[in-house]
Design a protein around this motif. Structure first.
Motif, PDB file in Angstrom:
ATOM      1  N   MET A   1     101.941  23.575  38.884  1.00 43.95           N
ATOM      2  CA  MET A   1     101.323  24.860  39.187  1.00 43.95           C
ATOM      3  C   MET A   1     102.323  26.014  39.154  1.00 43.95           C
ATOM      4  SD  MET A   1      98.578  23.971  42.154  1.00 43.95           S
ATOM      5  CE  MET A   1      97.902  25.627  42.150  1.00 43.95           C
ATOM      6  N   THR A   2     103.571  25.752  39.513  1.00 43.80           N
ATOM      7  CA  THR A   2     104.542  26.837  39.551  1.00 43.80           C
ATOM      8  C   THR A   2     104.866  27.376  38.152  1.00 43.80           C
ATOM      9  OG1 THR A   2     105.433  25.950  41.611  1.00 43.80           O
ATOM     10  CG2 THR A   2     106.784  27.547  40.447  1.00 43.80           C
ATOM     11  N   PRO A   3     105.026  26.540  37.119  1.00 41.98           N
ATOM     12  CA  PRO A   3     105.140  27.100  35.765  1.00 41.98           C
ATOM     13  C   PRO A   3     103.898  27.896  35.355  1.00 41.98           C
ATOM     14  CG  PRO A   3     105.985  24.865  35.798  1.00 41.98           C
ATOM     15  CD  PRO A   3     105.328  25.093  37.128  1.00 41.98           C
ATOM     16  N   ALA A   4     102.724  27.471  35.802  1.00 41.51           N
ATOM     17  CA  ALA A   4     101.505  28.239  35.526  1.00 41.51           C
ATOM     18  C   ALA A   4     101.566  29.600  36.198  1.00 41.51           C
ATOM     19  CB  ALA A   4     100.273  27.466  36.000  1.00 41.51           C
ATOM     20  N   LEU A   5     102.106  29.630  37.412  1.00 41.19           N
ATOM     21  CA  LEU A   5     102.280  30.902  38.111  1.00 41.19           C
ATOM     22  C   LEU A   5     103.244  31.803  37.340  1.00 41.19           C
ATOM     23  CD1 LEU A   5     101.742  32.582  40.736  1.00 41.19           C
ATOM     24  CD2 LEU A   5     103.839  31.565  41.642  1.00 41.19           C
TER      25      LEU A   5
ATOM     26  N   PHE B   1     107.730  41.742  44.419  1.00 39.45           N
ATOM     27  CA  PHE B   1     108.994  42.421  44.110  1.00 39.45           C
ATOM     28  C   PHE B   1     109.372  42.325  42.640  1.00 39.45           C
ATOM     29  CE2 PHE B   1     110.345  38.208  45.951  1.00 39.45           C
ATOM     30  CZ  PHE B   1     110.904  37.641  44.808  1.00 39.45           C
ATOM     31  N   ALA B   2     108.436  41.950  41.783  1.00 40.07           N
ATOM     32  CA  ALA B   2     108.714  41.838  40.351  1.00 40.07           C
ATOM     33  C   ALA B   2     109.292  43.133  39.798  1.00 40.07           C
ATOM     34  CB  ALA B   2     107.425  41.485  39.606  1.00 40.07           C
TER      35      ALA B   2
ATOM     36  N   MET C   1      98.990  35.735  27.963  1.00 39.95           N
ATOM     37  CA  MET C   1      99.875  34.878  28.757  1.00 39.95           C
ATOM     38  C   MET C   1      99.327  34.720  30.174  1.00 39.95           C
ATOM     39  SD  MET C   1     103.911  35.495  29.718  1.00 39.95           S
ATOM     40  CE  MET C   1     104.460  35.426  28.004  1.00 39.95           C
ATOM     41  N   THR C   2      98.859  35.816  30.746  1.00 37.88           N
ATOM     42  CA  THR C   2      98.304  35.776  32.098  1.00 37.88           C
ATOM     43  C   THR C   2      97.050  34.914  32.161  1.00 37.88           C
ATOM     44  OG1 THR C   2      99.208  37.938  32.696  1.00 37.88           O
ATOM     45  CG2 THR C   2      97.270  37.201  33.915  1.00 37.88           C
ATOM     46  N   LEU C   3      96.187  35.025  31.158  1.00 37.67           N
ATOM     47  CA  LEU C   3      94.972  34.215  31.138  1.00 37.67           C
ATOM     48  C   LEU C   3      95.293  32.730  30.971  1.00 37.67           C
ATOM     49  CD1 LEU C   3      92.654  36.502  28.992  1.00 37.67           C
ATOM     50  CD2 LEU C   3      92.415  35.981  31.422  1.00 37.67           C
ATOM     51  N   LEU C   4      96.294  32.433  30.160  1.00 37.16           N
ATOM     52  CA  LEU C   4      96.718  31.040  30.018  1.00 37.16           C
ATOM     53  C   LEU C   4      97.219  30.514  31.361  1.00 37.16           C
ATOM     54  CD1 LEU C   4      97.377  28.538  28.331  1.00 37.16           C
ATOM     55  CD2 LEU C   4      99.569  29.601  27.746  1.00 37.16           C
ATOM     56  N   GLY C   5      98.021  31.317  32.053  1.00 43.35           N
ATOM     57  CA  GLY C   5      98.496  30.916  33.365  1.00 43.35           C
ATOM     58  C   GLY C   5      97.358  30.723  34.351  1.00 43.35           C
TER      59      GLY C   5
ATOM     60  N   TYR D   1     102.180  35.526  36.283  1.00 40.09           N
ATOM     61  CA  TYR D   1     102.955  36.706  36.650  1.00 40.09           C
ATOM     62  C   TYR D   1     103.673  37.307  35.442  1.00 40.09           C
ATOM     63  CZ  TYR D   1     102.565  36.167  41.795  1.00 40.09           C
ATOM     64  OH  TYR D   1     102.126  36.122  43.095  1.00 40.09           O
ATOM     65  N   GLY D   2     104.218  36.456  34.571  1.00 34.58           N
ATOM     66  CA  GLY D   2     105.010  36.936  33.452  1.00 34.58           C
ATOM     67  C   GLY D   2     104.238  37.841  32.508  1.00 34.58           C
ATOM     68  N   GLY D   3     102.968  37.546  32.298  1.00 31.23           N
ATOM     69  CA  GLY D   3     102.170  38.389  31.421  1.00 31.23           C
ATOM     70  C   GLY D   3     101.853  39.745  32.006  1.00 31.23           C
ATOM     71  N   LEU D   4     101.973  39.876  33.333  1.00 30.50           N
ATOM     72  CA  LEU D   4     101.587  41.117  33.997  1.00 30.50           C
ATOM     73  C   LEU D   4     102.696  42.152  34.067  1.00 30.50           C
ATOM     74  CD1 LEU D   4      99.527  39.648  36.997  1.00 30.50           C
ATOM     75  CD2 LEU D   4      98.632  40.797  34.960  1.00 30.50           C
ATOM     76  N   VAL D   5     103.933  41.732  33.790  1.00 28.91           N
ATOM     77  CA  VAL D   5     105.040  42.683  33.861  1.00 28.91           C
ATOM     78  C   VAL D   5     105.317  43.274  32.480  1.00 28.91           C
ATOM     79  CG1 VAL D   5     106.076  41.513  35.832  1.00 28.91           C
ATOM     80  CG2 VAL D   5     106.773  40.862  33.517  1.00 28.91           C
TER      81      VAL D   5
END
Length: 416
Positions: free
Chosen positions: A1-5, A98-99, A180-184, A9-13
């Motif tokens: 789950m953490t790689p999914a997170l 804090f991203a 990326m966010t939707l995949l996550g 998150y990665g797609g949102l920045v």
């Protein structure tokens, strides 16, 4: 789950901060793993010291072998590593607040200290043998207070102490890759079945109930969030669907094994609405919770814990309790107490830790480093190579004359 997170998150920045955002999740996989096997599991699940913390019986996994723990059927070592999943993802959730604006070294120190001083005690209070909140009767099936409320409240404190991103809110900071966010989000939805149904610690009826409730609540949360957007803005968004399904997953987590499917439906719908409103708070109040860690996890976790106290039924789980809707005010009061206690404790310790770290080593990179992007300035690499260059020297390896001047970004007025 953490790689999914990390994907979520990665797609949102913005593209200049993708890898630094990924690092907040991936580095936690290693850091918290070592903390857990050395001391964290013992503080969480060893025999209690006054109901407040576990002892040192299981330091370095002493006594954690192939035989089941008392009252369980799975190997003790399997239970330990299953609980590690919760311990890893909880501080990773905080990173959404804090991203794009924290020093990596400060993140490492905070994550290690927070896991030891906040997560481990809360885990013991609710799930550990003799933990005082669990002994009082509070119910949390898979982490509404232990995981989501604690991380969400801590995220809010982090955002307030750290301050806003450069240019926020005048400068628009749009997600760089919503696919990326939707995949996550899809991976989180799938992984959450293990998160919640796995908390039954056995296959059978209880795991099946948690599985079904998890799926229904996620679907209901996605539908509710998208519907509100559709009504308000005439356009339901993909990000709204992703945010809503995660809100539904968060809220059903403490209730998954204690309520029936129709109660799960109600919890999911409520989460989609309440967390949507919670996300709006940041623009009204003025704090910068970059990826809505508080709006979704803090508010969703609290909502789910309270609704567990209302809707829990012994018809579905005889080992639980009836909630307020079935005439039992006691469970509602205990779950409400657990929300208040967990929230205040997580907020207080997080605030103290952040102030100490800021005083000793600082929390934020230099403004010009934030402006250029943390991928380059903190990690010396780019997610998306430009001009065939995928790596650059770290900041301390760059000659002063080679440092780029800060980029001036024009302000964007609302509505433009």
């Amino acid at each position: 789950m953490t790689p999914a997170l990390a994907l979520f998150y990665g797609g949102l920045v913005r593209s200049k901060n993708v890898l630094s955002t990924f690092m907040h999740s991936f580095f936690a996989l290693g850091l918290v793993t070592i903390q857990w096997v050395v001391i964290g599991y013992s503080l969480s699940f060893a025999p209690t010291v006054g109901g407040w913390i576990g002892g040192l019986d299981h330091m370095f996994l002493a006594g954690v072998g192939l035989e089941p723990r008392s009252g369980q059927t799975i190997p003790h070592i399997l239970f330990m590593v299953y609980q590690l999943m919760f311990a890893i993802i909880t501080p990773a959730l905080i990173s959404g607040a804090f991203a794009e604006r924290v020093k990596f070294s400060s993140y490492v120190v905070f994550t290690l200290a927070w896991t030891t001083l906040v997560y481990d005690p809360l885990c013991h209070w609710v799930w550990g043998p003799g933990g005082w909140l669990g002994a009082r009767g509070a119910l949390d099936f898979a982490g509404g207070t232990v995981v989501h409320l604690s991380s969400g409240i801590s995220a809010l404190v982090f955002a307030l102490v750290l301050g806003k991103r450069l240019g926020y809110p005048k400068q628009k900071m749009l997600p760089h890759d919503l696919t990326m966010t939707l995949l996550g989000a899809g991976m989180l939805w799938f992984g959450w079945f293990g998160f919640n149904a796995g908390s039954a610690l056995t296959s059978g009826g209880l795991a099946s109930l948690a599985f079904v409730n998890t799926h229904i609540a996620a679907g209901a949360g996605a539908l509710a969030w998208a519907t509100i957007e559709w009504v308000r803005h005439k356009k339901p968004s993909a990000l709204g669907v992703a945010s809503g399904l995660v809100a539904g997953l968060v809220a059903i987590t403490p209730a998954a094994g204690f309520v029936g499917p129709m109660a799960g439906l109600g919890i999911g719908l409520a989460a989609g609405v309440v967390c949507y409103l919670g996300v709006l708070l940041k623009s009204r109040v003025g704090y910068d919770d970059a990826l809505d860690a508080f709006g979704v996890h803090g508010i969703g976790g609290a909502l789910g814990a309270v609704l567990t106290g209302v809707l829990a039924s012994t018809v579905w789980n005889s080992a639980g309790q009836d909630g307020l809707a079935f005439g039992n005010t006691g469970l509602f009061i205990e779950n409400l107490l657990s929300v208040v206690v967990a929230g205040v404790y997580a907020a207080g310790v997080s605030f103290v830790l952040l102030k100490i770290i800021d005083k000793v080593m600082g929390l934020r990179p230099a403004p010009e480093m934030e402006q250029e992007g943390l991928d380059i300035t903190l990690h010396g690499e780019e997610a998306y190579a430009t001009a065939g260059i995928g790596m650059r020297p770290a900041p301390d390896e760059v000659e002063p004359s080679a440092v780029k001047a800060p980029v001036v970004v024009a302000e964007v007025a609302p509505g433009e």
